[in-house]
Scaffold this active site. Sequence first.
Site, short mmCIF file in Angstrom:
data_model
loop_
_atom_site.label_atom_id
_atom_site.label_comp_id
_atom_site.label_asym_id
_atom_site.label_seq_id
_atom_site.Cartn_x
_atom_site.Cartn_y
_atom_site.Cartn_z
N CYS A 165 -7.51 -24.63 11.83
CA CYS A 165 -7.69 -25.35 10.58
C CYS A 165 -9.15 -25.46 10.17
CB CYS A 165 -7.08 -26.74 10.69
SG CYS A 165 -7.33 -27.74 9.19
N LYS B 125 -10.64 -22.12 3.79
CA LYS B 125 -9.77 -21.67 2.71
C LYS B 125 -9.91 -22.57 1.48
CE LYS B 125 -5.80 -23.32 2.67
NZ LYS B 125 -4.46 -23.75 3.14
N GLU C 39 -2.48 -17.70 -1.17
CA GLU C 39 -3.74 -18.41 -1.40
C GLU C 39 -4.93 -17.46 -1.43
OE1 GLU C 39 -2.54 -22.72 0.59
OE2 GLU C 39 -3.42 -21.15 1.86
N ARG D 265 8.86 -17.59 0.70
CA ARG D 265 10.24 -17.70 1.17
C ARG D 265 10.42 -19.03 1.89
NH1 ARG D 265 12.58 -16.27 6.04
NH2 ARG D 265 10.60 -15.34 6.71
N HIS E 242 -0.77 -43.29 -18.09
CA HIS E 242 -0.83 -42.38 -19.24
C HIS E 242 -2.27 -42.26 -19.75
CE1 HIS E 242 0.61 -40.31 -22.80
NE2 HIS E 242 -0.18 -41.09 -23.52
N GLU F 5 2.61 -38.72 -14.47
CA GLU F 5 3.54 -39.66 -15.09
C GLU F 5 4.91 -39.03 -15.34
OE1 GLU F 5 2.97 -40.77 -19.34
OE2 GLU F 5 1.24 -39.42 -19.25
#
Length: 465
Positions: free
Chosen positions: A42, A50, A185, A208, A449, A454
């Site tokens: 990671c 990444k 990505e 998938r 909003h 929302e």
Amino acid sequence: MIDRLDLFVIGGGSGGVACARRAASYGAKVALAEDSRLGGTCVIRGCVPKKLMHYGAGVPHELDVARDMGWSFGEVRHDFRFFLEARNREIARLEDIYQGLLDRSGVRVVKARARVAGRDGEDFVVEAGQERFRTRRVMIATGGTPYVPDLPGIEHVVTSDHVLEDVYDRPGRVAVIGAGYIGVELGCVFHGFGAKTTLILRGDAPLRGFDEDLRHQLNQQIAESGVEIMPRSVVTSIERTADGLVLHGLERSVTADLVLYATGRRPQPRTSGIGLEALGIEMDYEGAILVDETYTSNVPGLLAVGDCSDHAGHGLDSGQHDLTPVAIAEGRAVAERFFNNRIQRVRYDTIATAIFSSPEAAACGMTEVRARAEGHDVLIFKANFRPMRTTMGQHAHRTFMKLVVDKHTDKVLGCHLVGPDTPEIIQMVAAAMTAGATKADFDDTVAVHPTAAEELVTMYQPVQD
């Protein structure tokens, strides 16, 4: 041989570090061995670099949106190697932080590849570098490595490890084989940086296992952005020519400067050669250690978490959750159970996940297909709109939202999103779903909003079959 340890962790990625630190905080004597860089997939060659590349590749789109709002610029240039060097400096900084966290926790760090050499009574004997350790428990957290098939010319390709860790010139043409997280990505990343990008996949659409509507929406938007998608395609060989790398076996020839294989990661060879076979540890065909709900293998005292583990037979469907936060949660659960006498269960049913593509996507819970297959009578709510931020021009990513709801209990079973900022939105949806939120709870929540989020609390009309 040093004093007896309570825990020896093999693997310095997120899961191993999380377990080691948590166990040490409860007074356990812990050592951790890592023969590469602390932080694991990671931090070093995965999520973090990444995401940084995702941010960098998204700047051209942001400039287009800015022009739609009246901004003008002179010549815009980009130094790709400078960017990668800056990315790597940040990764090195994070690696130092991991070392500091372990040091302050009192965890002994051994920079060597470790193996379980055998048993000494009830203890395990672990060898790491020139040292030998006795320990009550061993936890394997070695993660995975990129898988590439054996075919002619495969020596010419690279994997995500190279793309996310090394420094290189920006390729003009990129072919990406594979359409999971990494393929999608990094295909979008290279396209964002200006490369002519082709995404080659075996199936009809990327990702998938994700909801079919999410897959369709993302596939359409990626294609419309200019990434060429070649579905139902299999590369049979790769040839280096004067013009570049030629991919054979496709309906038309594809030539690229860089060929990236993003066909998944597997536990082997990281779980091989570390003494597990001699102990009789049961593994699956990819080298993942079979564990039960306590993350214990068939050998008591030997545990495994993260990408190198498999919960086959325990209903946890771990193969779908090879994610850093899951490894961290599993590592902490091990520490809580064995060193704090506390059962901390990982909630696999509401794990949120994000795809940092362009546009982004995110999901939590069941797909519509899975919900129906498990016998739920479902209601489906959908929204598809153009975000307000991009309504003033022609450079919009659309936003798609979908809720899967049990018709009889009103419980929200799944949420599937495509569009800008959806990874940020899905986190709080996951919190609501973990708390057992119903569609009525969503409806009763006052909207913020104007926001894209929302829509999740204003969708009131289900889609008719």
